[in-house]
Design a protein around this motif. Structure first.
Motif, PDB file in Angstrom:
ATOM      1  N   LYS A 239       0.813  -1.213   0.000  1.00 38.37           N
ATOM      2  CA  LYS A 239       0.000   0.000   0.000  1.00 38.37           C
ATOM      3  C   LYS A 239       0.850   1.269   0.000  1.00 38.37           C
ATOM      4  CE  LYS A 239      -3.960  -2.157   2.245  1.00 38.37           C
ATOM      5  NZ  LYS A 239      -4.890  -2.143   3.409  1.00 38.37           N
ATOM      6  N   GLY A 240       2.082   1.141   0.483  1.00 39.35           N
ATOM      7  CA  GLY A 240       2.951   2.311   0.517  1.00 39.35           C
ATOM      8  C   GLY A 240       3.285   2.859  -0.861  1.00 39.35           C
ATOM      9  N   ILE A 241       2.987   2.079  -1.882  1.00 35.14           N
ATOM     10  CA  ILE A 241       3.338   2.502  -3.230  1.00 35.14           C
ATOM     11  C   ILE A 241       2.596   3.770  -3.640  1.00 35.14           C
ATOM     12  CG2 ILE A 241       1.560   1.255  -4.552  1.00 35.14           C
ATOM     13  CD1 ILE A 241       3.889   0.294  -6.375  1.00 35.14           C
ATOM     14  N   GLY A 242       1.479   4.029  -2.987  1.00 35.52           N
ATOM     15  CA  GLY A 242       0.699   5.222  -3.306  1.00 35.52           C
ATOM     16  C   GLY A 242       1.406   6.518  -2.959  1.00 35.52           C
ATOM     17  N   ALA A 243       2.500   6.430  -2.181  1.00 35.21           N
ATOM     18  CA  ALA A 243       3.237   7.640  -1.791  1.00 35.21           C
ATOM     19  C   ALA A 243       4.180   8.127  -2.890  1.00 35.21           C
ATOM     20  CB  ALA A 243       4.032   7.363  -0.509  1.00 35.21           C
ATOM     21  N   LEU A 244       4.361   7.321  -3.952  1.00 33.79           N
ATOM     22  CA  LEU A 244       5.287   7.711  -5.028  1.00 33.79           C
ATOM     23  C   LEU A 244       4.569   8.657  -5.985  1.00 33.79           C
ATOM     24  CD1 LEU A 244       6.919   4.212  -5.642  1.00 33.79           C
ATOM     25  CD2 LEU A 244       7.816   6.113  -4.282  1.00 33.79           C
TER      26      LEU A 244
ATOM     27  N   GLY B 137      -3.586 -10.915  -4.656  1.00 32.84           N
ATOM     28  CA  GLY B 137      -4.461  -9.929  -4.019  1.00 32.84           C
ATOM     29  C   GLY B 137      -5.106  -9.013  -5.051  1.00 32.84           C
ATOM     30  N   THR B 138      -5.415  -7.817  -4.638  1.00 37.92           N
ATOM     31  CA  THR B 138      -6.116  -6.863  -5.493  1.00 37.92           C
ATOM     32  C   THR B 138      -5.216  -5.694  -5.885  1.00 37.92           C
ATOM     33  OG1 THR B 138      -6.931  -5.588  -3.610  1.00 37.92           O
ATOM     34  CG2 THR B 138      -8.295  -7.424  -4.361  1.00 37.92           C
ATOM     35  N   ILE B 139      -5.677  -4.939  -6.847  1.00 40.77           N
ATOM     36  CA  ILE B 139      -5.007  -3.671  -7.165  1.00 40.77           C
ATOM     37  C   ILE B 139      -5.429  -2.675  -6.089  1.00 40.77           C
ATOM     38  CG2 ILE B 139      -4.752  -1.822  -8.854  1.00 40.77           C
ATOM     39  CD1 ILE B 139      -5.564  -3.843 -11.003  1.00 40.77           C
ATOM     40  N   PRO B 140      -4.506  -2.191  -5.268  1.00 42.37           N
ATOM     41  CA  PRO B 140      -4.902  -1.368  -4.121  1.00 42.37           C
ATOM     42  C   PRO B 140      -5.477  -0.026  -4.555  1.00 42.37           C
ATOM     43  CG  PRO B 140      -2.521  -1.354  -4.360  1.00 42.37           C
ATOM     44  CD  PRO B 140      -3.033  -2.354  -5.344  1.00 42.37           C
ATOM     45  N   SER B 141      -6.510   0.408  -3.839  1.00 35.03           N
ATOM     46  CA  SER B 141      -7.135   1.696  -4.156  1.00 35.03           C
ATOM     47  C   SER B 141      -6.191   2.863  -3.888  1.00 35.03           C
ATOM     48  CB  SER B 141      -8.426   1.865  -3.345  1.00 35.03           C
ATOM     49  OG  SER B 141      -8.141   1.799  -1.953  1.00 35.03           O
ATOM     50  N   ILE B 142      -5.168   2.608  -3.044  1.00 30.95           N
ATOM     51  CA  ILE B 142      -4.208   3.659  -2.713  1.00 30.95           C
ATOM     52  C   ILE B 142      -3.407   4.085  -3.928  1.00 30.95           C
ATOM     53  CG2 ILE B 142      -2.282   2.142  -2.133  1.00 30.95           C
ATOM     54  CD1 ILE B 142      -3.394   5.257  -0.174  1.00 30.95           C
ATOM     55  N   ILE B 143      -3.558   3.338  -5.009  1.00 29.13           N
ATOM     56  CA  ILE B 143      -2.850   3.671  -6.248  1.00 29.13           C
ATOM     57  C   ILE B 143      -3.220   5.062  -6.752  1.00 29.13           C
ATOM     58  CG2 ILE B 143      -4.532   2.781  -7.927  1.00 29.13           C
ATOM     59  CD1 ILE B 143      -2.179   1.432  -9.346  1.00 29.13           C
ATOM     60  N   LYS B 144      -4.353   5.564  -6.280  1.00 26.66           N
ATOM     61  CA  LYS B 144      -4.806   6.891  -6.700  1.00 26.66           C
ATOM     62  C   LYS B 144      -3.821   7.991  -6.304  1.00 26.66           C
ATOM     63  CE  LYS B 144      -7.555   7.581  -2.502  1.00 26.66           C
ATOM     64  NZ  LYS B 144      -8.909   7.761  -1.941  1.00 26.66           N
ATOM     65  N   GLY B 145      -2.932   7.696  -5.339  1.00 21.07           N
ATOM     66  CA  GLY B 145      -1.969   8.703  -4.902  1.00 21.07           C
ATOM     67  C   GLY B 145      -0.852   8.942  -5.892  1.00 21.07           C
ATOM     68  N   MET B 146      -0.708   8.053  -6.867  1.00 22.26           N
ATOM     69  CA  MET B 146       0.387   8.180  -7.846  1.00 22.26           C
ATOM     70  C   MET B 146      -0.055   9.117  -8.973  1.00 22.26           C
ATOM     71  SD  MET B 146       1.302   4.109  -7.774  1.00 22.26           S
ATOM     72  CE  MET B 146       2.879   4.188  -8.600  1.00 22.26           C
ATOM     73  N   LYS B 147      -0.188  10.365  -8.642  1.00 18.69           N
ATOM     74  CA  LYS B 147      -0.812  11.370  -9.508  1.00 18.69           C
ATOM     75  C   LYS B 147      -0.084  11.578 -10.833  1.00 18.69           C
ATOM     76  CE  LYS B 147      -4.033  12.569  -6.539  1.00 18.69           C
ATOM     77  NZ  LYS B 147      -5.473  12.330  -6.809  1.00 18.69           N
ATOM     78  N   SER B 148       1.213  11.290 -10.874  1.00 20.05           N
ATOM     79  CA  SER B 148       1.992  11.547 -12.094  1.00 20.05           C
ATOM     80  C   SER B 148       2.105  10.327 -12.997  1.00 20.05           C
ATOM     81  CB  SER B 148       3.400  12.032 -11.728  1.00 20.05           C
ATOM     82  OG  SER B 148       3.352  13.215 -10.955  1.00 20.05           O
ATOM     83  N   LEU B 149       1.510   9.214 -12.589  1.00 21.09           N
ATOM     84  CA  LEU B 149       1.690   7.953 -13.309  1.00 21.09           C
ATOM     85  C   LEU B 149       1.153   8.042 -14.739  1.00 21.09           C
ATOM     86  CD1 LEU B 149       2.950   5.253 -12.511  1.00 21.09           C
ATOM     87  CD2 LEU B 149       0.640   4.371 -12.164  1.00 21.09           C
ATOM     88  N   GLN B 150       2.007   7.676 -15.694  1.00 22.82           N
ATOM     89  CA  GLN B 150       1.634   7.681 -17.107  1.00 22.82           C
ATOM     90  C   GLN B 150       1.533   6.270 -17.679  1.00 22.82           C
ATOM     91  OE1 GLN B 150       4.438  10.149 -19.228  1.00 22.82           O
ATOM     92  NE2 GLN B 150       4.232  11.843 -17.789  1.00 22.82           N
ATOM     93  N   ARG B 151       2.352   5.354 -17.185  1.00 21.86           N
ATOM     94  CA  ARG B 151       2.342   3.978 -17.679  1.00 21.86           C
ATOM     95  C   ARG B 151       2.337   3.017 -16.496  1.00 21.86           C
ATOM     96  NH1 ARG B 151       7.379   4.366 -21.702  1.00 21.86           N
ATOM     97  NH2 ARG B 151       7.955   5.958 -20.170  1.00 21.86           N
ATOM     98  N   LEU B 152       1.360   2.114 -16.501  1.00 22.53           N
ATOM     99  CA  LEU B 152       1.212   1.142 -15.414  1.00 22.53           C
ATOM    100  C   LEU B 152       1.129  -0.254 -16.022  1.00 22.53           C
ATOM    101  CD1 LEU B 152       0.741   0.370 -12.452  1.00 22.53           C
ATOM    102  CD2 LEU B 152      -1.700   0.824 -12.817  1.00 22.53           C
ATOM    103  N   TYR B 153       2.118  -1.114 -15.682  1.00 19.48           N
ATOM    104  CA  TYR B 153       2.172  -2.478 -16.195  1.00 19.48           C
ATOM    105  C   TYR B 153       2.093  -3.459 -15.026  1.00 19.48           C
ATOM    106  CZ  TYR B 153       3.992   0.033 -20.260  1.00 19.48           C
ATOM    107  OH  TYR B 153       4.160   0.913 -21.294  1.00 19.48           O
ATOM    108  N   LEU B 154       0.934  -4.094 -14.902  1.00 16.23           N
ATOM    109  CA  LEU B 154       0.713  -5.102 -13.861  1.00 16.23           C
ATOM    110  C   LEU B 154       0.344  -6.435 -14.498  1.00 16.23           C
ATOM    111  CD1 LEU B 154      -1.350  -2.990 -11.281  1.00 16.23           C
ATOM    112  CD2 LEU B 154       1.096  -3.470 -11.257  1.00 16.23           C
ATOM    113  N   ASP B 155       0.606  -6.601 -15.771  1.00 17.51           N
ATOM    114  CA  ASP B 155       0.207  -7.797 -16.503  1.00 17.51           C
ATOM    115  C   ASP B 155       1.030  -9.004 -16.083  1.00 17.51           C
ATOM    116  OD1 ASP B 155       2.049  -5.874 -17.937  1.00 17.51           O
ATOM    117  OD2 ASP B 155       2.511  -7.707 -19.053  1.00 17.51           O
TER     118      ASP B 155
END
Length: 475
Positions: free
Chosen positions: A165-170, A185-203
């Motif tokens: 969950k700490g990943i949301g602080a980046l 598990g699940t894709i954590p909702s805390i991901i919303k904190g990564m405001k600058s994220l342009q590319r997300l690869y969880l495949d």
């Protein structure tokens, strides 16, 4: 001082004397075939080394722990080699490091503890540890990495467990690649904190349950890869709010419901859409033809039914199309990009028809189409007949009016002439003056005259003493 030999396919070992040049600032030996190990004392005699390039060689052994003495180091490139063993904890002392690339080696790290050491790197911008057999969990300390960190590559590392969950602080991270691991598990909702994220690869993981709606808060997101997981439920309708969205890979999941209509709001952006190998149902939306930049479209292996929308012929940039293994029916379009596709784009469907090149039966006029044609023919005949009847009635009415008008003319009474007194005639002919004589006949004379209202008249004066004078008047 710069010392480098790059891309010359050199082999053999690196001369040990190079590691004793204390004034060396840049050492570039990348993209060769150098082998052997780095000396265990590497770093002791290089206090000024700022950049080290040794990627794409065949170097082996462990990474020297004395490398931590290179306190001026800002770039460390050791990728695509055969280094083994643990990552030295001393690397945490390289506080000026901006790029660390250890990709494609055989490195290990118990519980990825070295990531905690990297939290001291306040200038770190790019971290690449992909394709190493770490076989560990991501620590919660991942969220404590440098606020300047922009990219993390940790794909194909056999990483286990949940996404911390700490990943949301980046907040300044613009790329996160955790593909091809064993994340659960699940894709954590805390991901919303990564405001600058342009590319997300969880495949290529084992993530499950639904895609969180919080992903729609990543306003800068342009690429999303979630394929080959166990995700279920619908795609969040708010995905259409991502106005920088260009690439979406969501194949090989258990996603269901219909293709979200909100995707059509991305008509000027979306270029790649892969929703194959899911459980999407209903029809292919007609609005899919509005996604003009679309270059790649894969909807295969779903439960889609109905016809292929004719609107897809407008997708002029479409180079790849796969609609196979669905329940589609009707005619395969011919125009636009369909002229370049083959049968493999349409195999294993319910009742498609079209050109022989697609290896489907030709389209025949169905009873439904015949009924529509017959109805159109009947309506056309009815309309033509109605026009003839209306024209005939108008002509008959016009003819009747003409007859009525003629009869009216026949019964109009003759206009009666007013009586004119002798005195008025006497005055009009200037007392029957010889100057007004128009002519002289056998039975009398004809005088011209002007009545009081200005009317010109001819006045015949008969000689009643002559026989036949009255008959001459009648004629």
């Amino acid at each position: 001082m710069f010392w480098g030999v790059t891309g010359l396919n050199l082999n053999g070992t690196i001369p040990s004397s190079i590691f004793n040049i204390s004034s060396l600032q840049v050492l570039a030996l990348d993209t060769n075939s150098l082998s052997g190990t780095l000396p265990s004392t590497f770093g002791l005699q290089l206090p000024n080394l700022g950049e080290l390039y040794q990627s794409a060689n065949q170097l082996s052994g462990s990474i020297p722990s004395y490398l931590s003495n290179c306190s001026q180091l800002t770039l460390l490139e050791l990728s695509y080699n055969q280094f083994i063993g643990p990552i030295p904890t001393g690397l945490g002392h390289l506080e000026n490091l901006q790029l660390l690339n250890l990709r494609v080696n055989q490195l290990e790290s118990l519980e990825l503890s070295f990531l905690t050491d990297l939290t001291r790197y306040r200038s770190l911008k790019r971290l690449n540890i992909g394709k190493n057999p770490f076989s560990s969990h991501l620590p919660d300390s991942l969220g404590n990495l440098s606020s300047s960190l922009q990219m993390i590559f940790a794909d194909s590392c056999n990483i286990k467990g949940p996404i911390p969950k700490g990943i949301g602080a980046l907040r300044n991270l613009n790329m996160l690649a955790l593909s091809d691991n064993n994340l659960t598990g699940t894709i954590p909702s805390i991901i919303k904190g990564m405001k600058s994220l342009q590319r997300l690869y969880l495949d290529g993981n084992q993530l499950e349950q639904s895609i969180p709606t919080e992903i729609c808060l990543l306003a800068n997101l342009g690429e999303l890869a979630l394929q080959k997981n166990n995700l279920s439920g619908p795609i969040p309708s708010c995905i259409g709010n991502l106005f920088n969205f260009e690439i979406m890979f969501m194949s090989s999941n258990q996603l269901s419901s219909s293709i979200p209509s909100s995707l059509w709001s991305l008509e000027n952006l979306l270029s790649v859409l892969n929703l194959s190998k899911n459980s999407f149902s209903e029809v292919i939306p007609e609005q899919l033809g509005d996604l003009i930049p679309l270059d790649y479209l894969d909807l295969s292996h779903n439960n889609l039914s109905g016809e292929i929308p004719k609107s897809l012929v407008a997708l002029s940039h479409l180079h790849y199309l796969n609609l196979s293994c669905n329940k589609l029916s009707g005619e395969i379009p011919r125009r636009g990009p369909f002229a370049n596709f083959t049968a493999t784009s349409f195999v294993d469907n319910e009742a498609l028809c079209g050109q022989p090149i697609f290896q489907v039966p030709p389209c025949h006029t169905t009873g439904k189409h015949k009924a529509k044609f017959l109805l159109k023919f009947i309506l056309l005949v009815f309309a033509f007949t109605s026009i003839i009847i209306v024209v005939t009635l108008i002509m008959m009415k016009h003819r009747k009016n003409n007859v009525k008008t003629q009869n009216t003319i026949d019964v109009v009474p003759a206009v009666e002439h007013r009586l004119i007194s002798y005195q008025e005639l006497h005055y009009a002919t200037n007392d029957f003056s010889e100057a007004n004589i128009l002519g002289v006949g056998s039975f009398g004379s004809v005088f011209k005259g002007i009545l009081s209202e200005g009317t010109f008249v001819a006045v015949k004066v008969l000689n009643l003493q002559l026989e036949g004078a009255f008959k001459s008047f009648d004629s």
